[in-house]
Scaffold this motif. Structure first.
Motif, PDB file in Angstrom:
ATOM      1  N   SER A 188      -4.733   7.354  -3.496  1.00  0.00           N
ATOM      2  CA  SER A 188      -5.566   7.005  -4.635  1.00  0.00           C
ATOM      3  C   SER A 188      -4.648   6.563  -5.774  1.00  0.00           C
ATOM      4  O   SER A 188      -3.540   7.096  -5.916  1.00  0.00           O
ATOM      5  CB  SER A 188      -6.394   8.223  -5.079  1.00  0.00           C
ATOM      6  OG  SER A 188      -7.129   8.744  -4.009  1.00  0.00           O
ATOM      7  N   SER A 189      -5.119   5.627  -6.556  1.00  0.00           N
ATOM      8  CA  SER A 189      -4.266   5.038  -7.595  1.00  0.00           C
ATOM      9  C   SER A 189      -3.847   6.054  -8.655  1.00  0.00           C
ATOM     10  O   SER A 189      -2.809   5.894  -9.292  1.00  0.00           O
ATOM     11  CB  SER A 189      -4.990   3.866  -8.271  1.00  0.00           C
ATOM     12  OG  SER A 189      -6.198   4.322  -8.862  1.00  0.00           O
ATOM     13  N   THR A 190      -4.630   7.117  -8.823  1.00  0.00           N
ATOM     14  CA  THR A 190      -4.326   8.088  -9.883  1.00  0.00           C
ATOM     15  C   THR A 190      -3.383   9.189  -9.422  1.00  0.00           C
ATOM     16  O   THR A 190      -2.995  10.048 -10.214  1.00  0.00           O
ATOM     17  CB  THR A 190      -5.616   8.754 -10.380  1.00  0.00           C
ATOM     18  OG1 THR A 190      -6.257   9.380  -9.257  1.00  0.00           O
ATOM     19  CG2 THR A 190      -6.554   7.736 -11.002  1.00  0.00           C
TER      20      THR A 190
ATOM     21  N   GLU B 232       0.828  -1.205   0.000  1.00  0.00           N
ATOM     22  CA  GLU B 232       0.000   0.000   0.000  1.00  0.00           C
ATOM     23  C   GLU B 232       0.865   1.258   0.000  1.00  0.00           C
ATOM     24  O   GLU B 232       1.543   1.572   0.980  1.00  0.00           O
ATOM     25  CB  GLU B 232      -0.939   0.011   1.205  1.00  0.00           C
ATOM     26  CG  GLU B 232      -1.962  -1.107   1.162  1.00  0.00           C
ATOM     27  CD  GLU B 232      -3.158  -0.846   2.070  1.00  0.00           C
ATOM     28  OE1 GLU B 232      -4.229  -1.392   1.779  1.00  0.00           O
ATOM     29  OE2 GLU B 232      -3.015  -0.108   3.049  1.00  0.00           O
ATOM     30  N   ARG B 233       0.786   1.978  -1.077  1.00  0.00           N
ATOM     31  CA  ARG B 233       1.492   3.253  -1.203  1.00  0.00           C
ATOM     32  C   ARG B 233       0.750   4.283  -0.358  1.00  0.00           C
ATOM     33  O   ARG B 233      -0.458   4.502  -0.563  1.00  0.00           O
ATOM     34  CB  ARG B 233       1.520   3.653  -2.678  1.00  0.00           C
ATOM     35  CG  ARG B 233       2.396   4.804  -3.053  1.00  0.00           C
ATOM     36  CD  ARG B 233       2.552   4.861  -4.585  1.00  0.00           C
ATOM     37  NE  ARG B 233       1.247   4.883  -5.241  1.00  0.00           N
ATOM     38  CZ  ARG B 233       0.579   5.991  -5.544  1.00  0.00           C
ATOM     39  NH1 ARG B 233       1.070   7.166  -5.234  1.00  0.00           N
ATOM     40  NH2 ARG B 233      -0.603   5.918  -6.150  1.00  0.00           N
TER      41      ARG B 233
ATOM     42  N   ARG C 217      -3.820   5.895   2.648  1.00  0.00           N
ATOM     43  CA  ARG C 217      -3.479   5.164   1.426  1.00  0.00           C
ATOM     44  C   ARG C 217      -3.804   6.031   0.212  1.00  0.00           C
ATOM     45  O   ARG C 217      -4.902   6.604   0.118  1.00  0.00           O
ATOM     46  CB  ARG C 217      -4.252   3.857   1.344  1.00  0.00           C
ATOM     47  CG  ARG C 217      -3.941   2.996   0.124  1.00  0.00           C
ATOM     48  CD  ARG C 217      -4.726   1.697   0.153  1.00  0.00           C
ATOM     49  NE  ARG C 217      -6.153   1.959   0.180  1.00  0.00           N
ATOM     50  CZ  ARG C 217      -7.028   1.285   0.931  1.00  0.00           C
ATOM     51  NH1 ARG C 217      -6.623   0.307   1.714  1.00  0.00           N
ATOM     52  NH2 ARG C 217      -8.305   1.592   0.901  1.00  0.00           N
TER      53      ARG C 217
ATOM     54  N   SER D 293       0.197  10.497  -8.009  1.00  0.00           N
ATOM     55  CA  SER D 293       1.586  10.061  -7.947  1.00  0.00           C
ATOM     56  C   SER D 293       2.264  10.597  -6.689  1.00  0.00           C
ATOM     57  O   SER D 293       1.940  11.671  -6.191  1.00  0.00           O
ATOM     58  CB  SER D 293       2.343  10.561  -9.189  1.00  0.00           C
ATOM     59  OG  SER D 293       2.282  11.964  -9.273  1.00  0.00           O
TER      60      SER D 293
END
Lengths: 353, 131
Positions: free
Chosen positions: A210-212, A145-146, A208, A214
């Motif tokens: 969001s995937s979008t 988890e980024r 954590r 960076s």
């Protein structure tokens, strides 16, 4: 671009003067040079129109200029290695090497501050949730988890996960939810905790990404210098190490932090493992570290909550040692939770580059 | 919206104690004097005010936030034209060491903590009566 239009206007005037004197033997010298010059300028302008987009599309390029005064095209590059690509692109356009110069130059950057929008995100920048502003401490990977780490009190409810949504720098500037709170351990009573109060060993939470969105792990924004009040980002610190073991720092240890309110500040450890009551609350944070600047400089302010705390090891390389959460009312003392205690409570993570 | 500058006034009002043992009540009011909405970045989850009581020689007798550790969060508060943020602070007339403060003339100044230098009120004199 320098006075291209003015240059053309002068050429047009010169041509009109020659036409008006058509029956006059055309004098040699200046008028011929003007005509030749006019032709060269037009050629240069045409070449520039083609070359500029082609060159600036290449990695490592900084600027493209038509220097009318010198009668040349000038291309700025960040480093010498970019020159080959520029020459190749210009050759494809049929532009001779005599028509241009390539110069190595500093890249041009926006003068951005810790309170501006940053993508990818880095440590030390402003975050917003609800009606509050805090600091993004540092980016970290918790397993797969980024994430980023900030304070527990920089969530909608201190203690317990309620899915706080974060924006950066604010929801007004960018309505994208950059991350959501996923870890914020509950506070406990009894044991080492004073009667009537609730406790933890760190004021830490994890969000954590969001995937979008960076993010760059291992980077903390840096400003021009410590304790000078500047918020303008001039570079980055690199987290090359993280102290997962120390609870009691040596008195006098120099530590730093970067936060959205007071920027990069620096001080010395004055007390270690201090059980600290949080003002206007029934919360006690156990075994915290106190830091003050020997000269009495302001080292913390409202909004710095969540700041990274680190030691400089060499140059811009740093070792992460903790997470800032509070300070005294005059801002001359800040308090942080040792990184070991942060990890003990929210789990192991990797924050290095 | 307008950033805070000279558009906001911090006022300190003191309810003069009626008798020597009575507590002193301070009222702090931060008032938007301008015709525009101000965006305040207040230190703390709630507006955080401080009061300093001094003797006539300038020596400090008591500071409300002395020794306190505050969470370093900032609260964004919009203050409409003419609107105020206010609080009441009660002083038990004890100094920082817990000793009772005797009768006489004193001065008080109020502070509102923000994400920069605090807003400061004018100094206000008050009396603690002898009987």
């Amino acid at each position: 671009m320098r006075a291209g239009a003015a240059g053309r206007a002068a050429v047009v005037v010169a041509l009109a003067a020659v036409a008006g004197c058509a029956d006059t033997p055309q004098p040699a010298g200046p008028e011929t040079d003007v005509l030749a010059s006019a032709g060269r300028q037009d050629q240069m302008s045409a070449w520039f129109a083609q070359a500029s987009p082609a060159v600036l599309a290449l990695a490592g390029t900084v600027f493209a200029d038509h220097d009318e005064g010198a009668g040349k095209l000038v291309f700025g590059i960040e480093h010498a290695a970019a020159a080959t690509g520029v020459r190749t692109a210009l050759a494809r356009l049929g532009i001779p090497s005599s028509a241009y110069d390539i110069v190595v130059t500093e890249p041009i950057r926006y003068a951005a501050t810790l309170r501006d929008r940053w993508r990818p995100t880095i440590g030390g920048i402003q975050i917003h949730f609800g009606q509050y502003l805090c600091t993004l401490g540092f980016n970290a990977d918790d397993g797969t988890e980024r994430s980023f780490i900030t304070n527990s009190h920089c969530t909608n409810t201190q203690g317990g996960v309620e899915g706080t949504e974060y924006f950066q720098p604010t929801s007004t500037v960018d309505p994208t939810v950059i991350a959501v709170e996923v870890e914020d351990p509950n506070y406990f009573r009894g044991g080492a905790c004073p009667r009537g109060r609730k406790c933890r060993y760190s004021d830490a939470s994890r969000a954590r990404y969001s995937s979008t969105v960076s993010s760059t792990r291992g980077s903390i924004a840096s400003t021009s210098g410590p304790n000078n009040g500047s918020l303008e980002v001039t570079g980055t610190f690199t987290i090359t190490a993280q102290d997962n073991n120390t609870t009691n720092f040596a008195i006098g240890t120099t530590v730093n932090k970067v936060g959205r309110t007071t920027g990069w500040t620096q001080g010395a450890v004055t007390r270690t493992c201090v059980n600290t009551n949080v003002s206007s609350s029934n919360i006690t944070l156990l075994c915290q570290t106190f830091v003050e600047n020997p000269g009495g400089a302001v080292v913390v302010g409202g909004g710095d909550s969540g700041s990274n705390v680190f030691r400089i090891t060499s140059g811009s390389n740093v070792e992460l040692v903790g997470l800032l959460w509070g300070g005294n009312s005059s801002g001359t003392l800040f308090v942080f939770s040792p990184l070991k205690q942060v990890r003990d409570e929210i789990g192991a993570f990797v924050a290095t580059n | 919206m307008q950033r805070v500058g000279d558009s906001i006034e911090l006022r300190l009002e003191i309810a003069q104690p009626a008798r020597t043992g009575a507590r002193v009540v301070f009222r702090l009011v931060a008032h938007n004097l301008s015709s525009r909405t101000l965006e305040l970045h207040l230190a703390g989850r709630e507006p955080t005010f401080d009061v300093v009581v001094s003797r006539s020689d300038g020596s400090m007798v008591w500071r409300r936030l002395e020794g306190e550790v505050l969470p370093a969060i900032a609260h964004v508060r919009l203050l409409a034209p003419g609107d105020s943020v206010a609080t009441l602070i009660t002083w038990n007339r004890r100094d920082a060491r817990g000793r009772a403060v005797g009768p006489g003339g004193y001065f008080a100044r109020g502070f509102l903590l923000v994400d920069g230098p605090p807003l400061v009120s004018p100094e206000v004199p008050f009396e603690i009566p002898s009987s």
